[in-house]
Write a protein that holds these residues in place. Structure first.
Motif, short mmCIF file in Angstrom:
data_model
loop_
_atom_site.label_atom_id
_atom_site.label_comp_id
_atom_site.label_asym_id
_atom_site.label_seq_id
_atom_site.Cartn_x
_atom_site.Cartn_y
_atom_site.Cartn_z
N VAL A 120 0.83 -1.20 0.00
CA VAL A 120 0.00 0.00 0.00
C VAL A 120 0.87 1.25 0.00
O VAL A 120 0.56 2.25 -0.68
CB VAL A 120 -0.95 0.00 1.22
CG1 VAL A 120 -1.74 1.29 1.29
CG2 VAL A 120 -1.90 -1.20 1.14
N PHE A 134 0.93 5.09 -2.29
CA PHE A 134 0.57 6.38 -1.72
C PHE A 134 1.74 7.25 -1.30
O PHE A 134 1.55 8.43 -0.99
CB PHE A 134 -0.36 6.18 -0.52
CG PHE A 134 -1.72 5.70 -0.91
CD1 PHE A 134 -2.70 6.60 -1.31
CD2 PHE A 134 -2.03 4.35 -0.89
CE1 PHE A 134 -3.96 6.16 -1.67
CE2 PHE A 134 -3.29 3.90 -1.26
CZ PHE A 134 -4.26 4.81 -1.65
N GLY A 136 -0.37 9.79 -6.05
CA GLY A 136 -1.16 9.90 -4.84
C GLY A 136 -1.40 11.34 -4.45
O GLY A 136 -0.99 12.28 -5.12
N ARG A 162 -1.95 11.62 2.32
CA ARG A 162 -1.37 10.32 1.99
C ARG A 162 -1.48 9.35 3.16
O ARG A 162 -1.74 8.16 2.98
CB ARG A 162 0.10 10.49 1.59
CG ARG A 162 0.29 11.32 0.34
CD ARG A 162 1.72 11.30 -0.13
NE ARG A 162 1.90 12.20 -1.26
CZ ARG A 162 2.81 12.02 -2.21
NH1 ARG A 162 3.60 10.98 -2.15
NH2 ARG A 162 2.91 12.88 -3.20
N ALA A 184 -5.24 8.32 3.30
CA ALA A 184 -5.61 7.49 2.15
C ALA A 184 -4.97 6.11 2.23
O ALA A 184 -5.63 5.09 2.00
CB ALA A 184 -5.20 8.19 0.85
N SER A 185 -3.68 6.07 2.57
CA SER A 185 -3.00 4.77 2.66
C SER A 185 -3.54 3.94 3.82
O SER A 185 -3.67 2.72 3.71
CB SER A 185 -1.50 4.96 2.80
OG SER A 185 -1.18 5.63 4.01
N SER A 186 -3.88 4.60 4.92
CA SER A 186 -4.43 3.89 6.07
C SER A 186 -5.77 3.26 5.74
O SER A 186 -6.04 2.11 6.11
CB SER A 186 -4.58 4.84 7.26
OG SER A 186 -3.32 5.34 7.67
N LEU A 187 -6.62 3.99 5.04
CA LEU A 187 -7.93 3.45 4.65
C LEU A 187 -7.77 2.30 3.67
O LEU A 187 -8.42 1.26 3.79
CB LEU A 187 -8.79 4.55 4.04
CG LEU A 187 -9.27 5.64 5.00
CD1 LEU A 187 -10.03 6.72 4.24
CD2 LEU A 187 -10.16 5.06 6.10
N ALA A 188 -6.89 2.47 2.69
CA ALA A 188 -6.67 1.41 1.70
C ALA A 188 -6.10 0.16 2.35
O ALA A 188 -6.39 -0.96 1.93
CB ALA A 188 -5.73 1.91 0.60
N LEU A 189 -5.29 0.35 3.38
CA LEU A 189 -4.70 -0.78 4.09
C LEU A 189 -5.72 -1.44 5.03
O LEU A 189 -5.85 -2.66 5.07
CB LEU A 189 -3.49 -0.30 4.90
CG LEU A 189 -2.50 -1.32 5.46
CD1 LEU A 189 -1.20 -0.61 5.82
CD2 LEU A 189 -3.03 -2.05 6.69
#
Length: 256
Positions: free
Chosen positions: A67, A71, A77, A84, A87-92
């Protein structure tokens, strides 16, 4: 030469120092959560919950590396760092919640039969993930002296002497207790520590390249490498030494 992305998020990718740093942070976090009995894990014995948290955090660390590549690439990103991180935390966290849910059911005998149970699971995973990504980003940036470009003007620009106001900052050089500013309008001295200046230079893509130097990426006109060392030539003709400590980082970013 195109720059390679520097991975700043949560995961085992990048150079060895980044790998080791991320692993240590993951192990410390797992130990803290286990001893604290976080998120209902106190219902089982310490060895079991330590294994529970260690397994989850290591898997999260591995997944986080993929991930982070998406990002925390400098050219992809969201532009702002906090965007970032979110966004990366949500995607992860969203797909990872499934892993946490299954593991929790098997080890802690937790049940997620009600909608509120699922909401609690997902929000808990998101909260832990945001904390982990943030810690890794802050530690990486502090230890490696990295600054990233953004649409917001750097706070450091407010410290420029009147004759340099409106100039582009090309480099900052430490001289005793002062900093020599290399800019498009010339040079001047201000009283400040280099570490404090780097923190305020956020908004300009650059990096610390020596214990006494920070340089902006756009100001590098050339580089000479040899015997593990390097020298950068700036737009104004100044020559900047690159110490061995930072040479590997610059090579990975494609700067030298």
């Amino acid at each position: 030469m195109a720059s390679r992305p520097k991975i700043l998020g949560w995961g085992p990718y990048g150079d060895f120092r980044s790998w080791l740093r991320g692993l240590v942070i993951t192990l410390v976090a797992a130990s803290f959560l286990a001893f604290a009995g976080a998120f209902t894990s106190a219902r089982v014995s310490l060895p079991i919950r330590f294994g529970y948290w260690l397994g989850l955090m290591v898997v999260g660390w591995l997944w986080g590396g993929f991930v982070s590549r998406a990002f925390f690439n400098r050219v992809g990103g969201p532009r702002r760092l906090w965007q970032r991180v979110i966004a990366s935390s949500l995607a992860l966290a969203v797909p990872y919640s499934v892993v946490v849910g299954v593991t929790t059911r098997l080890v802690l005998h937790g049940a997620f039969n009600q909608p509120q149970d699922i909401v609690y699971l997902v929000t808990s995973v998101i909260a832990v993930t945001i904390v982990m990504v943030t810690i890794n980003v802050l530690v990486a940036r502090q230890t490696e002296g990295l600054t990233q470009a953004s649409s917001e003007p750097p706070k450091f620009l407010d410290r420029l002497p009147p004759k340099l106001r409106g100039a582009e900052v090309w480099a900052v050089e430490a001289e005793d207790h002062y900093l020599r500013l290399h800019t498009s309008f010339g040079q001047d001295l201000i009283l400040m520590r280099l570490s404090d200046a780097i923190a305020e230079l956020e908004g300009i893509e650059g990096a610390q390249v020596h214990r006494s130097w920070w340089v902006a990426r756009a100001a590098i006109a050339g580089a000479v490498r040899g015997d593990g060392r390097a020298t950068l030539t700036l737009t104004d003709g100044a020559e900047v030494p690159v110490s061995r400590t930072y040479a590997r980082l610059l090579r990975e970013r494609g700067w030298i």
